[in-house]
Design a protein around this motif. Structure first.
Motif, PDB file in Angstrom:
ATOM      1  N   TYR A 172     -41.008  85.436  -1.298  1.00  0.00           N
ATOM      2  CA  TYR A 172     -41.259  84.852  -2.559  1.00  0.00           C
ATOM      3  C   TYR A 172     -41.979  83.249  -2.745  1.00  0.00           C
ATOM      4  O   TYR A 172     -42.823  83.524  -3.540  1.00  0.00           O
ATOM      5  CB  TYR A 172     -39.722  84.777  -3.194  1.00  0.00           C
ATOM      6  N   ASP A 173     -41.825  82.629  -1.785  1.00  0.00           N
ATOM      7  CA  ASP A 173     -42.326  81.195  -1.849  1.00  0.00           C
ATOM      8  C   ASP A 173     -43.709  81.294  -1.858  1.00  0.00           C
ATOM      9  O   ASP A 173     -44.507  80.615  -2.477  1.00  0.00           O
ATOM     10  CB  ASP A 173     -41.589  80.315  -1.152  1.00  0.00           C
ATOM     11  N   THR A 174     -44.290  82.181  -0.728  1.00  0.00           N
ATOM     12  CA  THR A 174     -45.795  82.019  -0.370  1.00  0.00           C
ATOM     13  C   THR A 174     -46.338  83.166  -0.967  1.00  0.00           C
ATOM     14  O   THR A 174     -47.574  82.629  -1.229  1.00  0.00           O
ATOM     15  CB  THR A 174     -45.626  82.122   0.946  1.00  0.00           C
TER      16      THR A 174
END
Lengths: 289, 308
Positions: A48-50
């Motif tokens: 999700y974050d990257t």
């Protein structure tokens, strides 16, 4: 008791076998299982974050390739990853909002159908008022008043679908409430609430299951619609309708921004409708022979 | 029949009162101070208080609703916070555009769906039936705003046949009408097909055929009229979806109608304008439902005879 259990099991097996024979319904079910799995394992498929929210301007607006199956958006984010995570939002909103409608609308419909008379009149006239506002407009009004966040979106869609469940459950309860097993439950002193929830509702499941399946489809569509006009999921969180909304600024040069999220919606709704239609056929006693 | 029409017209009143209360109540749940929002963060507290008093915001919801309804009876939907103009005149200026879009959208849907549904039913399991049913399934599953964007890419940006927005000339109407009408068309096609399939298996159809009545007469005169009741019901229900769809279609094509006004008003937190739009949309929906009920009586003599 065990004979009853065997009968119940054989009913379920019979319905399942009827569903198995319906190729289109099975296609819908397979697509839905795949979507559900991709939603559950979204973090394993793409971080999700990257990949979903982190911007990578050097890779912006790239077309589909081996590295980015569905291309990248205006911030260089992977569209496939965003669609997979967006699916999680759509399915969660669909399921929770339909649960809200089922719980509230179903209970109201059951009470209206069971008690009849004044109770029925009051509940159904209130439902008529809700039905007089086109459902997406009701959802828009609720989100506009309460503010744009995911909980309000679920609440808005749940409330706007409530009258449909009330009507369907009421009709089903009215068809069952005068049967002998209800009378015998009453004769042994079972309370009205227990009769409604333990005796009547389990015998009204067919229309409720069909309506729930089809309502998840309309809830997903409503979520996407709200996000498209800026009232649903807010950026940078991924949601199919919101992705379409931001992609419309790049229709000429990067149509993949709008093509793939739209296809994701179409495939999901199609799968739910195919399964809903199949369930209706499988559960309809008229088709038994 | 007149009695029936009057009875149904009278039944509109509680619905309009109920809808306006529902929408008014929901909008009153909006957090934040409306007077502060209108005057801005820098306004002195006295001015905010004075405006609150002037707008009646200190009154209980029911009192405010009563005032609103009294004004509504005089055709006054309040004043827009954004433009400072009467909401009624703002809506009146935009209503014809939305009406035009909805009218042509529904006409497009009905004109295509009923013949396709009839052909599908009379040639069940043929290639034509399969193709139209697959298209109908896709039509139901396709969000209209996405269809609109795809049509813009194909027919506006690539082929340059139609404009991608605005409302000038018939050409600007084509893509929005297809966008708006497709979903309804798919639903009406499916209903027409299943209703026709049920009717053409009835004994009276077999009798008509046995008498030697021509195929087209059997279908168009004997079967269609009997199959129309569920179709009309769906058309009425679809009108609600059509009005909701109009909001999204207008957003896609920058169509200068009520839908665009509603979305802009929501973004500007212009409560009287949002309230006015939703109430007008709901009244239109109720009037169409009334029309559908009257149409039942026209189509089905059994209903008509009840009210003679």
């Amino acid at each position: 008791m065990s004979a009853e259990r065997t009968k119940k099991r054989s009913m379920a097996v019979e319905i399942w076998q009827r569903l198995l024979r319906n190729k289109m319904a099975m296609l819908g079910l397979v697509i839905l299982v795949a979507l559900a799995l991709s939603a559950v394992f979204a973090d394993v498929i793409a971080d999700y974050d990257t990949k979903v929210v982190a911007q990578n301007i050097s890779e912006r607006l790239q077309g589909p390739s081996a590295a980015h199956w569905f291309g990248t958006d205006e911030f260089g984010r992977d569209i496939f990853a965003r669609i997979v995570h967006g699916g999680r939002v759509s399915l969660v909103v669909g399921l929770i909002s339909v649960s809200v409608s089922l719980l509230v609308g179903g209970s109201l419909g059951a009470f209206a159908g069971f008690y009849g008379g004044r109770v029925d009149n009051v509940i159904m006239r209130v439902m008529d008022v809700f039905l007089a506002v086109p459902s997406i407009l009701l959802a828009i009004t609720i989100v506009a008043a309460l503010g744009t966040n995911l909980v309000n979106v679920m609440l808005a869609i749940g409330v706007s679908n409530t009258p449909n469940f009330a009507r369907i459950v009421r009709a089903a309860v009215m068809g069952v409430k005068d049967q002998e097993f209800v009378e015998s439950a009453r004769a042994i002193g079972t309370s009205n609430t227990e009769i409604i929830f333990r005796e009547i509702l389990p015998n009204c499941m067919a229309p409720i299951i069909v309506q729930s399946t089809l309502s998840v489809a309309s809830a997903i569509l409503s979520t996407a619609s709200l996000s498209f006009i800026g009232l649903g999921v807010q950026p940078p969180d991924p949601e199919w309708g919101a992705m379409l909304s931001s992609g419309r600024n790049f229709l000429r040069d990067a149509m993949h921004l709008t093509l793939f999220p739209g296809l994701a919606i179409v495939v999901t709704i199609l799968a739910l409708n195919l399964l809903g239609d199949g369930l209706r056929d499988a559960l309809d006693p008229r088709l038994k022979q | 029949m007149h009695k029936y029409v009057i009875k149904r017209l009278l039944m509109l009143i509680p619905v309009i009162v109920g809808v306006s209360f529902l929408v008014f109540f929901i909008m009153s749940l909006a957090p934040g101070d409306t007077a502060r929002m209108i005057l801005g963060d820098d306004a002195p507290i006295e001015a905010v208080e004075a405006l609150r008093e002037e707008l009646g915001l200190n009154d209980p919801v029911l009192v405010r609703y009563a005032h609103y309804m009294l004004d509504l009876l005089h055709g006054d939907l309040g004043t827009s916070y954004k433009s400072n103009r009467p909401v009624f005149s703002e809506i009146a200026a935009r209503f014809p555009a939305t009406f035009r879009l909805s009218f042509w959208g529904m006409l497009f849907a009905v004109a295509l769906s009923i013949p396709i549904g009839i052909i599908s039913a009379t040639r069940q399991y043929s290639i034509a039936d399969s193709i139209s049913m697959v298209l109908a399934l896709l039509g139901v599953a396709t969000p209209n705003f996405w269809l609109g964007l795809m049509l813009i890419i194909a027919f506006s940006l690539n082929l340059r046949w139609f404009p991608s927005g605005g409302a000038e000339g018939w050409k600007s109407l084509v893509l929005p009408v297809i966008t708006l009408g497709t979903g309804c068309m798919a639903n009406i096609t499916r209903t027409t097909r299943s209703s026709m399939l049920e009717v053409i298996r009835q004994d009276y159809i077999r009798t008509a055929k046995a008498k030697g009545v021509s195929h087209s007469k059997v279908i168009n005169k004997h079967a269609l009229k009997n199959a129309l009741i569920p179709v009309v019901t769906v058309i009425g229900l679809q009108f609600g979806a059509l009005l909701g769809g109009a909001v999204l279609t207008e957003a896609v094509f920058a169509w200068p109608g009520l839908g665009t006004y509603l979305v802009n008003s929501i973004k500007a937190k212009d409560t009287p304008a949002v309230l006015g739009c939703v109430i007008i949309f709901s009244i239109c929906f109720s009037i169409v439902n009334l029309g559908v009920d009257l149409l039942y009586a026209y189509i089905d003599p059994r209903i008509k005879s009840k009210y003679k």
